[in-house]
Scaffold this motif. Structure first.
Motif, PDB file in Angstrom:
ATOM      1  N   GLU A 132       0.821  -1.210   0.000  1.00  0.00           N
ATOM      2  CA  GLU A 132       0.000   0.000   0.000  1.00  0.00           C
ATOM      3  C   GLU A 132       0.852   1.256   0.000  1.00  0.00           C
ATOM      4  O   GLU A 132       0.528   2.246  -0.657  1.00  0.00           O
ATOM      5  N   ARG A 133       1.948   1.184   0.762  1.00  0.00           N
ATOM      6  CA  ARG A 133       2.851   2.340   0.785  1.00  0.00           C
ATOM      7  C   ARG A 133       3.388   2.605  -0.629  1.00  0.00           C
ATOM      8  O   ARG A 133       3.444   3.755  -1.082  1.00  0.00           O
ATOM      9  N   LYS A 134       3.726   1.522  -1.320  1.00  0.00           N
ATOM     10  CA  LYS A 134       4.229   1.650  -2.697  1.00  0.00           C
ATOM     11  C   LYS A 134       3.143   2.215  -3.620  1.00  0.00           C
ATOM     12  O   LYS A 134       3.397   3.117  -4.431  1.00  0.00           O
ATOM     13  N   ALA A 135       1.911   1.691  -3.457  1.00  0.00           N
ATOM     14  CA  ALA A 135       0.844   2.050  -4.399  1.00  0.00           C
ATOM     15  C   ALA A 135       0.314   3.460  -4.180  1.00  0.00           C
ATOM     16  O   ALA A 135      -0.021   4.161  -5.121  1.00  0.00           O
ATOM     17  N   SER A 136       0.222   3.863  -2.913  1.00  0.00           N
ATOM     18  CA  SER A 136      -0.469   5.131  -2.647  1.00  0.00           C
ATOM     19  C   SER A 136       0.349   6.112  -1.829  1.00  0.00           C
ATOM     20  O   SER A 136      -0.112   7.214  -1.545  1.00  0.00           O
ATOM     21  N   GLY A 137       1.527   5.685  -1.416  1.00  0.00           N
ATOM     22  CA  GLY A 137       2.335   6.586  -0.609  1.00  0.00           C
ATOM     23  C   GLY A 137       1.987   6.541   0.871  1.00  0.00           C
ATOM     24  O   GLY A 137       2.624   7.191   1.684  1.00  0.00           O
ATOM     25  N   SER A 138       0.963   5.767   1.220  1.00  0.00           N
ATOM     26  CA  SER A 138       0.557   5.694   2.632  1.00  0.00           C
ATOM     27  C   SER A 138       0.317   4.236   3.005  1.00  0.00           C
ATOM     28  O   SER A 138      -0.443   3.522   2.336  1.00  0.00           O
ATOM     29  N   ALA A 139       0.981   3.788   4.075  1.00  0.00           N
ATOM     30  CA  ALA A 139       0.888   2.373   4.470  1.00  0.00           C
ATOM     31  C   ALA A 139      -0.365   2.121   5.289  1.00  0.00           C
ATOM     32  O   ALA A 139      -0.302   1.773   6.459  1.00  0.00           O
ATOM     33  N   HIS A 140      -1.517   2.302   4.655  1.00  0.00           N
ATOM     34  CA  HIS A 140      -2.748   2.095   5.413  1.00  0.00           C
ATOM     35  C   HIS A 140      -3.132   0.621   5.438  1.00  0.00           C
ATOM     36  O   HIS A 140      -2.691  -0.169   4.600  1.00  0.00           O
ATOM     37  N   ALA A 141      -3.957   0.249   6.431  1.00  0.00           N
ATOM     38  CA  ALA A 141      -4.268  -1.170   6.660  1.00  0.00           C
ATOM     39  C   ALA A 141      -5.735  -1.488   6.460  1.00  0.00           C
ATOM     40  O   ALA A 141      -6.126  -2.655   6.563  1.00  0.00           O
ATOM     41  N   ASP A 142      -6.550  -0.485   6.153  1.00  0.00           N
ATOM     42  CA  ASP A 142      -7.995  -0.745   6.158  1.00  0.00           C
ATOM     43  C   ASP A 142      -8.473  -1.551   4.957  1.00  0.00           C
ATOM     44  O   ASP A 142      -9.616  -2.029   4.951  1.00  0.00           O
ATOM     45  N   ASN A 143      -7.630  -1.743   3.950  1.00  0.00           N
ATOM     46  CA  ASN A 143      -7.946  -2.717   2.900  1.00  0.00           C
ATOM     47  C   ASN A 143      -7.187  -4.030   3.105  1.00  0.00           C
ATOM     48  O   ASN A 143      -7.783  -5.107   2.993  1.00  0.00           O
ATOM     49  N   LYS A 184      -8.170   9.277  -9.174  1.00  0.00           N
ATOM     50  CA  LYS A 184      -6.951   8.961  -8.431  1.00  0.00           C
ATOM     51  C   LYS A 184      -7.207   9.095  -6.933  1.00  0.00           C
ATOM     52  O   LYS A 184      -7.792  10.081  -6.480  1.00  0.00           O
ATOM     53  N   THR A 185      -6.738   8.104  -6.177  1.00  0.00           N
ATOM     54  CA  THR A 185      -6.832   8.181  -4.721  1.00  0.00           C
ATOM     55  C   THR A 185      -6.209   9.480  -4.222  1.00  0.00           C
ATOM     56  O   THR A 185      -6.730  10.126  -3.316  1.00  0.00           O
ATOM     57  N   SER A 186      -5.107   9.857  -4.848  1.00  0.00           N
ATOM     58  CA  SER A 186      -4.409  11.068  -4.394  1.00  0.00           C
ATOM     59  C   SER A 186      -5.297  12.303  -4.557  1.00  0.00           C
ATOM     60  O   SER A 186      -5.335  13.170  -3.683  1.00  0.00           O
ATOM     61  N   LEU A 187      -6.087  12.365  -5.651  1.00  0.00           N
ATOM     62  CA  LEU A 187      -7.003  13.494  -5.830  1.00  0.00           C
ATOM     63  C   LEU A 187      -8.102  13.432  -4.778  1.00  0.00           C
ATOM     64  O   LEU A 187      -8.426  14.422  -4.117  1.00  0.00           O
ATOM     65  N   SER A 188      -8.649  12.220  -4.609  1.00  0.00           N
ATOM     66  CA  SER A 188      -9.746  12.040  -3.668  1.00  0.00           C
ATOM     67  C   SER A 188      -9.305  12.382  -2.244  1.00  0.00           C
ATOM     68  O   SER A 188     -10.085  12.884  -1.436  1.00  0.00           O
ATOM     69  N   ARG A 189      -8.038  12.105  -1.942  1.00  0.00           N
ATOM     70  CA  ARG A 189      -7.522  12.461  -0.608  1.00  0.00           C
ATOM     71  C   ARG A 189      -7.199  13.945  -0.517  1.00  0.00           C
ATOM     72  O   ARG A 189      -7.360  14.561   0.536  1.00  0.00           O
ATOM     73  N   SER A 190      -6.752  14.515  -1.632  1.00  0.00           N
ATOM     74  CA  SER A 190      -6.272  15.897  -1.563  1.00  0.00           C
ATOM     75  C   SER A 190      -7.410  16.882  -1.288  1.00  0.00           C
ATOM     76  O   SER A 190      -7.171  17.969  -0.774  1.00  0.00           O
ATOM     77  N   ILE A 191      -8.655  16.501  -1.620  1.00  0.00           N
ATOM     78  CA  ILE A 191      -9.743  17.448  -1.385  1.00  0.00           C
ATOM     79  C   ILE A 191     -10.232  17.408   0.067  1.00  0.00           C
ATOM     80  O   ILE A 191     -11.083  18.196   0.448  1.00  0.00           O
ATOM     81  N   LEU A 192      -9.681  16.491   0.856  1.00  0.00           N
ATOM     82  CA  LEU A 192     -10.115  16.432   2.259  1.00  0.00           C
ATOM     83  C   LEU A 192      -9.472  17.543   3.070  1.00  0.00           C
ATOM     84  O   LEU A 192      -8.277  17.807   2.935  1.00  0.00           O
TER      85      LEU A 192
END
Lengths: 318, 318
Positions: A132-143, A184-192
């Motif tokens: 996840e860290r590789k894919a999105s830059g954040s090592a999240h665990a919720d998936n 993009k997840t990054s776009l979806s996160r950036s608007i938060l």
């Protein structure tokens, strides 16, 4: 070890956030999902010999999440062992259904099996998080946590990681509609926003607490009343065409709750029975019928099991 | 109705917020608590004939919460019936232990019994909340709901009110230390920011979800890991002398969690056994021993029952 031995693992798609559980809750689907095939190689280094199912994914082991996950496992074991890996994507990338998590979880599981299970399942969560860290830059665990553990999984905290599997206390069927737009997840996160109103925070944690109690007390009514998100959905849903209409249609068809899967664009709805979930899927599809946007639908129970072995060689020698 | 009939009800102190459950969670203590005595009167209007136990509380039925609660109940029933009420405070006012909630809950329960139970318990929560509105300007339910229902109670939402009793899934003992300083709820609320950092919000709802799961799955370890508050405690605890030291002492003595009760100044700690709770109480008291601040300690199980009838006349005629 036998050079011919191979392992094939399957890890399912997952729905993260689940309305009120932003960044801390996810659940597994039964399908779609990804397959990872793994074999010990003669010479050191990781090779990805095939990536199938979707176009455009790299086979570079330093760039593809399955290579990244496997390398980290080998590194931590201080093994010079080489690996051959293959990835078959059974689900779309960038859909909000935990595509990179499914690949990462299947890789972590397959490599662990191949190496004689040196790691616990909780440790596999940590390795899959590296994907996840590789894919999105954040090592999240919720998936990755529900992809590995199945059912609903709470990620209470990250420091240290505290993953709490809830299992599937009540029957639950999930209708997923994936509108094939790029988001993009990054776009979806950036608007938060990085600050949230206290009042909305209170309602959010009241709802998440209600969802936990509803699940564990098998109270569908409470589950339905709790499946709300007043913080993120209003901001994120504007990136998903027809979201509001789809949600209304899903609820009108009997879903107990509906929201954005992960950071979208997929939309999920939960129902108590397969029959309702079928009606919900049909209602959701109908909204998009003449929109010009292609969609894919999935209907799946929330399964007790996550990642699993689907094939392996018999050991020819010890 | 028989003019001589009377009802005496007891409602306990309560701990609201419970670290990660700001504004949505509370639990009942067994003691201390308040008693309300109620009798039908000959002529209309509400009279409070005695207020005992603490000095300085008004007997004006429009100003004392027990009068306010009773009047609202009569109004909604369109009853001209008069009532005589008495209040015996068994707990300090302004301590953060739900003093106004205990009085309000006992009044709502006593008047309901006296009138032949026209209201459900859920409705009594709404009436007792009117006492809270009078006392603090805000009709919150996180003290009155556990005072009425016992155990742990989640207040999922207010619009409409959704009160979720969890009961007492695991044995739990509460040590309370009340440092006798004056701390107005309004001051304690006024220092709260109306925006919170998203990251802290996520940790808060992860912890609250963990607490719910820990309680219902009887997992003391998870309960302990979840009892944190990084949003409000850092701001509020500066108003409570020696808070940090008391908390450290409680945790060192074996408490699974410790925090501010309601908006303070009382400090609560939860333990799995009575023996541990006794050691925790002693450790908390020791911190204040030479501080010059008077303290009061309470040790109570978290009981399954909240408000209750403690005396009534036998009906002399129908």
């Amino acid at each position: 070890m036998n050079q011919n031995e191979f392992i094939k693992a399957y890890a399912p798609a997952t729905v993260a956030n689940v309305c009120c559980g932003f960044d801390v809750l996810g659940f597994a689907l039964d399908q779609p999902g990804d397959e990872v095939w793994a074999r010990l190689a003669d010479k050191p280094g990781i090779t990805i010999t095939a990536v199938t199912g979707v176009a455009g994914l790299t086979a570079d082991p330093k760039e593809n999440v399955i290579g990244v996950v496997a390398q980290k496992m080998l590194d931590d074991l201080q093994l010079e062992q080489g690996l051959e890996l293959q990835l078959h994507k059974g689900m779309p990338v960038g859909s909000g259904l935990g595509s990179s998590a499914a690949s990462s979880a299947a890789a972590a599981f397959a490599v662990n099996e191949l190496l004689g299970k040196p790691f616990t399942t909780q440790e596999l969560v940590l390795y899959a998080m590296e994907g996840e860290r590789k894919a999105s830059g954040s090592a999240h665990a919720d998936n990755v946590a529900p992809a590995l553990l199945g059912g609903f999984v709470l990620v209470r905290d990250y420091a240290p990681l505290d993953v709490v599997p809830l299992g599937v206390p009540v029957d639950m069927f999930c209708s997923v509609l994936y509108p094939q737009i790029e988001l993009k997840t990054s776009l979806s996160r950036s608007i938060l926003k990085q600050e949230i109103p206290l009042k909305k925070g209170i309602r959010q944690w009241g709802n998440l607490a209600g969802l936990m109690v509803g699940l564990l007390k098998k109270d569908y009514g409470l589950i339905g009343r709790s499946l709300h998100d007043e913080i993120f959905e209003p901001e994120r849903s504007i990136l998903i065409p027809l979201f509001k209409q789809v949600k209304e249609a899903a609820l009108a068809a009997g879903a107990m709750g509906c929201g954005i899967s992960g950071s979208g664009p997929s939309i999920f709805a939960l129902s108590a029975t397969r029959e309702t979930a079928q009606a919900v899927s049909a209602a959701m599809e109908k909204v998009y019928a003449h929109s010009g946007i292609e969609t894919k639908s999935y209907l799946s129970p929330v399964p007790k099991e996550g990642v699993r072995l689907i094939a392996q060689t018999t050991l020819a020698s010890a």
